[in-house]
Motif scaffolding. Structure first.
Motif, PDB file in Angstrom:
ATOM      1  N   LEU A  85       0.812  -1.210   0.000  1.00 56.77           N
ATOM      2  CA  LEU A  85       0.000   0.000   0.000  1.00 56.77           C
ATOM      3  C   LEU A  85       0.848   1.265   0.000  1.00 56.77           C
ATOM      4  O   LEU A  85       0.404   2.308  -0.507  1.00 56.77           O
ATOM      5  CB  LEU A  85      -0.936  -0.001   1.217  1.00 56.77           C
ATOM      6  N   VAL A  86       2.057   1.204   0.570  1.00 63.51           N
ATOM      7  CA  VAL A  86       2.926   2.387   0.615  1.00 63.51           C
ATOM      8  C   VAL A  86       3.962   2.362  -0.507  1.00 63.51           C
ATOM      9  O   VAL A  86       4.881   3.185  -0.518  1.00 63.51           O
ATOM     10  CB  VAL A  86       3.639   2.493   1.977  1.00 63.51           C
ATOM     11  N   ALA A  87       3.836   1.432  -1.448  1.00 63.96           N
ATOM     12  CA  ALA A  87       4.738   1.405  -2.601  1.00 63.96           C
ATOM     13  C   ALA A  87       4.505   2.643  -3.461  1.00 63.96           C
ATOM     14  O   ALA A  87       3.465   3.311  -3.364  1.00 63.96           O
ATOM     15  CB  ALA A  87       4.503   0.122  -3.406  1.00 63.96           C
ATOM     16  N   PRO A  88       5.451   2.990  -4.323  1.00 63.80           N
ATOM     17  CA  PRO A  88       5.308   4.193  -5.153  1.00 63.80           C
ATOM     18  C   PRO A  88       4.100   4.106  -6.079  1.00 63.80           C
ATOM     19  O   PRO A  88       3.688   3.008  -6.478  1.00 63.80           O
ATOM     20  CB  PRO A  88       6.620   4.235  -5.950  1.00 63.80           C
ATOM     21  N   PRO A  89       3.530   5.242  -6.468  1.00 62.30           N
ATOM     22  CA  PRO A  89       2.443   5.236  -7.451  1.00 62.30           C
ATOM     23  C   PRO A  89       2.984   4.858  -8.828  1.00 62.30           C
ATOM     24  O   PRO A  89       4.193   4.793  -9.036  1.00 62.30           O
ATOM     25  CB  PRO A  89       1.935   6.686  -7.422  1.00 62.30           C
ATOM     26  N   PRO A  90       2.095   4.620  -9.795  1.00 63.12           N
ATOM     27  CA  PRO A  90       2.561   4.159 -11.113  1.00 63.12           C
ATOM     28  C   PRO A  90       3.603   5.059 -11.764  1.00 63.12           C
ATOM     29  O   PRO A  90       4.530   4.567 -12.409  1.00 63.12           O
ATOM     30  CB  PRO A  90       1.259   4.106 -11.931  1.00 63.12           C
ATOM     31  N   LYS A  91       3.483   6.370 -11.644  1.00 60.73           N
ATOM     32  CA  LYS A  91       4.440   7.246 -12.324  1.00 60.73           C
ATOM     33  C   LYS A  91       5.838   7.153 -11.728  1.00 60.73           C
ATOM     34  O   LYS A  91       6.827   7.503 -12.385  1.00 60.73           O
ATOM     35  CB  LYS A  91       3.947   8.688 -12.266  1.00 60.73           C
ATOM     36  N   ASP A  92       5.957   6.678 -10.482  1.00 62.71           N
ATOM     37  CA  ASP A  92       7.261   6.498  -9.839  1.00 62.71           C
ATOM     38  C   ASP A  92       7.533   5.015  -9.561  1.00 62.71           C
ATOM     39  O   ASP A  92       8.209   4.670  -8.592  1.00 62.71           O
ATOM     40  CB  ASP A  92       7.308   7.278  -8.520  1.00 62.71           C
ATOM     41  N   ALA A  93       7.018   4.152 -10.395  1.00 62.09           N
ATOM     42  CA  ALA A  93       7.087   2.710 -10.155  1.00 62.09           C
ATOM     43  C   ALA A  93       8.528   2.224 -10.079  1.00 62.09           C
ATOM     44  O   ALA A  93       9.437   2.754 -10.738  1.00 62.09           O
ATOM     45  CB  ALA A  93       6.357   1.960 -11.269  1.00 62.09           C
ATOM     46  N   LEU A  94       8.728   1.207  -9.244  1.00 65.14           N
ATOM     47  CA  LEU A  94      10.016   0.526  -9.168  1.00 65.14           C
ATOM     48  C   LEU A  94      10.087  -0.480 -10.308  1.00 65.14           C
ATOM     49  O   LEU A  94       9.260  -1.388 -10.390  1.00 65.14           O
ATOM     50  CB  LEU A  94      10.160  -0.175  -7.815  1.00 65.14           C
ATOM     51  N   GLY A  95      11.071  -0.326 -11.198  1.00 60.88           N
ATOM     52  CA  GLY A  95      11.144  -1.179 -12.369  1.00 60.88           C
ATOM     53  C   GLY A  95      12.449  -1.931 -12.477  1.00 60.88           C
ATOM     54  O   GLY A  95      13.473  -1.520 -11.900  1.00 60.88           O
ATOM     55  N   ILE A  96      12.419  -3.023 -13.196  1.00 57.31           N
ATOM     56  CA  ILE A  96      13.603  -3.838 -13.483  1.00 57.31           C
ATOM     57  C   ILE A  96      13.730  -3.963 -14.993  1.00 57.31           C
ATOM     58  O   ILE A  96      12.977  -4.715 -15.638  1.00 57.31           O
ATOM     59  CB  ILE A  96      13.514  -5.229 -12.828  1.00 57.31           C
ATOM     60  N   ASP A  97      14.646  -3.213 -15.586  1.00 62.00           N
ATOM     61  CA  ASP A  97      14.958  -3.282 -17.020  1.00 62.00           C
ATOM     62  C   ASP A  97      13.734  -3.081 -17.908  1.00 62.00           C
ATOM     63  O   ASP A  97      13.670  -3.616 -19.013  1.00 62.00           O
ATOM     64  CB  ASP A  97      15.613  -4.624 -17.360  1.00 62.00           C
TER      65      ASP A  97
END
Length: 389
Positions: A144-156
């Protein structure tokens, strides 16, 4: 005739033992009949419906995640199917992740590296000594406290984690995908049968080619099937569009949190199972492997781990069973598993608690017996494999 009596004596302890067993069975049957009759009379007195006709009534409620098409107008029978598939999904994902995590942590627990051994020990103690419901709530709140879509945590650019869930690449198949998979499956089956035959022949004669040729044939068949059909596979990658992600496969926050919690919790127990199995192998086995020129990884994978599997597999089956049954705690965070949608919502709507809970119990019983049967087969195979190597 004398042999039959001796066999009866061994199986039952004689006529007295046989009479005691028959009496015990009769008492159990009478008790079950009395309980069923008593429940039926009480339900009729209170006007409570009984039977399984409710399965064909419209459910009238929605389910947030489904692996098969579902509408609120579908029946409770469809609700059972949707809940069962959701349960199997999280159980399969959890078993795969927990196995990998537990194997890694178990190997690190016996590592000579102090930092790796300490980190693995800390993980195992944390996972094993905190309640699973608490871990589920912790992982859910982290989602629930993960970043919103525009600041998503991504892998490659392939995997993205947001407060709306986990986004993964989705396999895409064209019209020839079914043919390719059928041909690849046939190649795998033929290769497996050939490898099994070569292994048995080599065991008895000592002159047959290596069983690896069977698996090489299977791999060649899979590659040939893909090439002949124009490599009919691709991936639909998730990408940010507007305020959210589109494309790919999305795992809801509840599913992601439950998957992480079950994997983290069960992985700690599997790590101890792996550590115990590795310690059960004589240290001389690893020393002998290293004296022959094998490095640490080769000695572990080729010599120590195959022998440890005979010790690891039986308790590993118990951990898989525990993970599958622990998935019923999904109701804590609202994941629509079988217990939540069928033993929860459907039960409340129909009022037929005995029938719904009986079906849920039968489902878990069948899944548990299936896992046990597979693990027993794997245990027998791993024991033979370890000896043959």
């Amino acid at each position: 005739m004398g042999e039959g009596r001796r066999r009866l004596q061994r199986l039952t302890g004689g006529w007295g033992g046989l009479a005691l067993q028959v009496g015990l069975v009769a008492v159990l049957v009478a008790t079950a009949w009395w309980m069923g009759h008593n429940a039926e009379v009480n339900m009729q007195t209170r006007g409570v419906a009984s039977g399984f006709e409710f399965l064909d009534r419209p459910a009238g409620f929605d389910i947030t995640q489904t692996l098969v098409p579902y509408e609120p107008t579908d029946t409770h029978r469809r609700v059972f199917l949707v809940g069962a598939l959701n349960t199997l999904l999280v159980a399969a994902l959890g078993i795969a992740a927990a196995t990998g995590l537990g194997l890694l942590a178990g190997v690190l627990r016996v590592s000579r590296n102090y930092l790796a051994r300490t980190a693995a020990t800390a993980y195992v103690e944390l996972a094993r000594n905190t309640p699973l419901p608490v871990q589920i709530l912790v992982w859910y709140n982290l989602m629930l406290v993960a970043p919103p879509p525009k600041d998503a945590l991504g892998i490659d650019g392939l995997i993205f984690l947001t407060n709306r869930g986990l986004y993964l690449p989705k396999p895409v198949f064209n019209a020839e995908g079914g043919i390719a998979f059928a041909a690849a499956g046939a190649a795998v089956v033929v290769g497996a049968l050939l490898a099994s035959w070569l292994k048995r022949r080599r065991t008895f004669t000592g002159h047959a080619p290596s069983p690896r040729w069977g698996w090489a044939l299977a791999l060649a068949g899979v590659v040939a099937a893909l090439v002949a059909t124009g490599n009919p596979t691709g991936f639909d990658l998730p990408h940010l569009e507007g305020w959210g992600f589109t494309g790919g496969v999305s795992l809801a926050p509840a599913l992601t949190a439950l998957w992480a919690a079950l994997s983290f919790y069960t992985g700690g127990f599997i790590a101890e199972v792996v550590r115990g199995g590795l310690n059960a192998v004589s240290p001389g086995q690893g020393e002998a492997a290293r004296s022959l020129g094998l490095d640490e990884g080769q000695a572990l994978s080729l010599v120590v781990l195959p022998q440890a599997m005979r010790v690891i597999v039986p308790p590993l089956a118990s951990q898989y069973l525990n993970l599958t049954k622990n998935s019923s705690l999904a109701v804590i965070i609202g994941y629509p598993d079988l217990v939540a949608v069928f033993a929860g919502t459907s039960l409340n709507q129909t009022g037929q608690a005995i029938e719904t809970l009986a079906l849920v119990m039968v489902f878990y019983l069948v899944i548990s017996l299936s896992i046990s049967a597979f693990m027993n087969w794997w245990n027998s195979r791993s024991a033979v494999w370890a000896v043959s190597r």
